[in-house]
Design an enzyme around this catalytic site. Sequence first.
Site, PDB file in Angstrom:
ATOM      1  CG  ASP A 249      -1.750   1.250   1.251  1.00 41.13           C
ATOM      2  OD1 ASP A 249      -1.817   1.797   0.174  1.00 41.13           O
ATOM      3  OD2 ASP A 249      -2.513   1.497   2.227  1.00 41.13           O
ATOM      4  CE  LYS A 256      -0.329   3.816   3.489  1.00 43.99           C
ATOM      5  NZ  LYS A 256      -0.842   4.429   4.294  1.00 43.99           N
ATOM      6  CG  ASP A 267      -2.234  -2.283   3.767  1.00 46.42           C
ATOM      7  OD1 ASP A 267      -2.988  -2.275   5.132  1.00 46.42           O
ATOM      8  OD2 ASP A 267      -2.477  -1.585   3.042  1.00 46.42           O
ATOM      9  CG  ASP A 326      -3.126   5.869   2.049  1.00 44.64           C
ATOM     10  OD1 ASP A 326      -2.909   4.499   1.935  1.00 44.64           O
ATOM     11  OD2 ASP A 326      -2.642   6.402   2.947  1.00 44.64           O
ATOM     12  CD  GLU A 328      -5.318   0.761   0.505  1.00 47.95           C
ATOM     13  OE1 GLU A 328      -5.436   2.082   0.893  1.00 47.95           O
ATOM     14  OE2 GLU A 328      -4.897   0.033   1.593  1.00 47.95           O
ATOM     15  NE  ARG A 330     -11.561   3.478   4.265  1.00 47.60           N
ATOM     16  CZ  ARG A 330     -11.797   4.523   4.866  1.00 47.60           C
ATOM     17  NH1 ARG A 330     -12.776   5.280   5.306  1.00 47.60           N
ATOM     18  NH2 ARG A 330     -10.578   4.629   6.017  1.00 47.60           N
TER      19      ARG A 330
END
Length: 483
Positions: A249, A256, A267, A326, A328, A330
């Site tokens: 991620d 990020k 992640d 970010d 992502e 969900r």
Amino acid sequence: MKIEFVEKDLNAVKADFELIFIEAKSRKQLNNYKDFFKLMNYKGEGVCLDSANKRLFVELKGLNYEDIRLAFFTAIKSLERLNIKSIKSQSVVGSCVVRSFACMAEGIGFANYKFNRYKSEKKSSTLERVLISKEEINAKKFSKEEALIGLNRGEILAKACHFTKDIVNEIPQIYTPLKMAEDAQDLAKIYKSITCKVYDEKFLEKEKMNAFLAVNRASAYPPRLIHLSYKGKNAKQKVVFVGKGLTYDSGGLSLKPADYMLTMKADKSGAAAAMGIIKAVVELNLELEVHCILGATENMIGGNAYKPDDVLISREGVSIEVRNTDAEGRLVLADCLSFAQDLKPDLLIDLATLTGACVVGLGEFTSGIMGNNENLKNEFYEVSKKSGEYACVLHFNPHLRELIKSKIADISNTSSSRYGGAITAGLFLDKFIREEYKDKWLHLDIAGPAYLEKAWCYHSYGASAAGVRMCVNFLIHLLRKNK
Ligand code: BES
Ligand code: ZN
Ligand code: ZN
């Protein structure tokens, strides 16, 4: 390394080394070795090595399950550099015999875990056997059967955790969605009772999993939807686990910052935990039907990346305004939860390293438990306490739900407030849970404990297999309750 139960007093057991537990409360054990402890200036804290007599004194803070796990972990860790093949020990029994033996095995097992694939020099322990005598520190009596059931359960749990940790610790260069699919297929090869189906991007398109696909778009690797299943004999309940499997991620276009990106190989911890859970379920022969739905992809940047401002139509038909790429996890989970509900579960649990907000709110040691069913959440919480994992129920409320409304779509993937981010993420997922499954669903945000940048208690640096022990213990609890 093997853990064995020996139906003999400690003196009658032969081994290279011996463990002696010093209970914090009891002065009696300190008095037994008074002169030696005086010489060593040992007051019962930590460990004290008596190499002449080949024994190790180990502090036992109390008889809680965590005390037992930590004492055995500390003992094995302290001796790992010695050139010994076998260790013998008294048994330590708290309120439940089976669980106490499981804890001994978990402590020993966790001490044995190493991720040293990328070290040129691999320091491996010579230890082959740990022999646990029937002699209990407080002379408690128990049956051999209980001891064996407990040790077996603890060993299976520790091995499942190792399996999960290996997946999470593996580097993103190697561990792509394709590798996760391979590992899942390997599980089905090793265990004949596990079935594995792997679906590619074409299937995702056909299934209209556009939220999942959007997250994958800028990745050099295609996504994979992985479905593992197992049906134990006499299975009366169907439990479906859904795991966030972000093999990396980067944050996507909402990139990020450098120091937050680091550790994002972890992640994939939700998916890795689900794989560990089904492995343990099979080894324990649980009389349940268990499925794992894993959403495996990377979240990367590129000319074809999905963008803040995009609107995605999810598999459930709910439109989602992307306000931050970010958020992502969900999106992937929304489509995976939709797929999972088609399996008609009696219980649906998702595991995800979903929000930094959960780490801010609960700290690095604790997972968040969310959902709509108060009893289910509380029951899960009670089980988590005994399992050796910290968790905390986070409650939904209608005011937080307001914060994820979108002006142009059915829902926004981020909250309009910077507060309450763990719960608003949970509420986002809730939007994809159909009415009939509202009370059957739990969301576990494992972002805090999944990956440790500092070792603590009996956890080493790196992956911790968060979720595995609490979920497997919950399944055992379900079976016992419904007997
Ligand atoms: N994978 C992260 C959450 C995370 C953070 C896991 C720290 C483990 C440690 C997730 O995809 C994410 O980036 N969430 C954002 C959501 C925000 C943009 C609404 C976050 O928590 O900052
Ligand atoms: Zn993210
Ligand atoms: Zn993420």
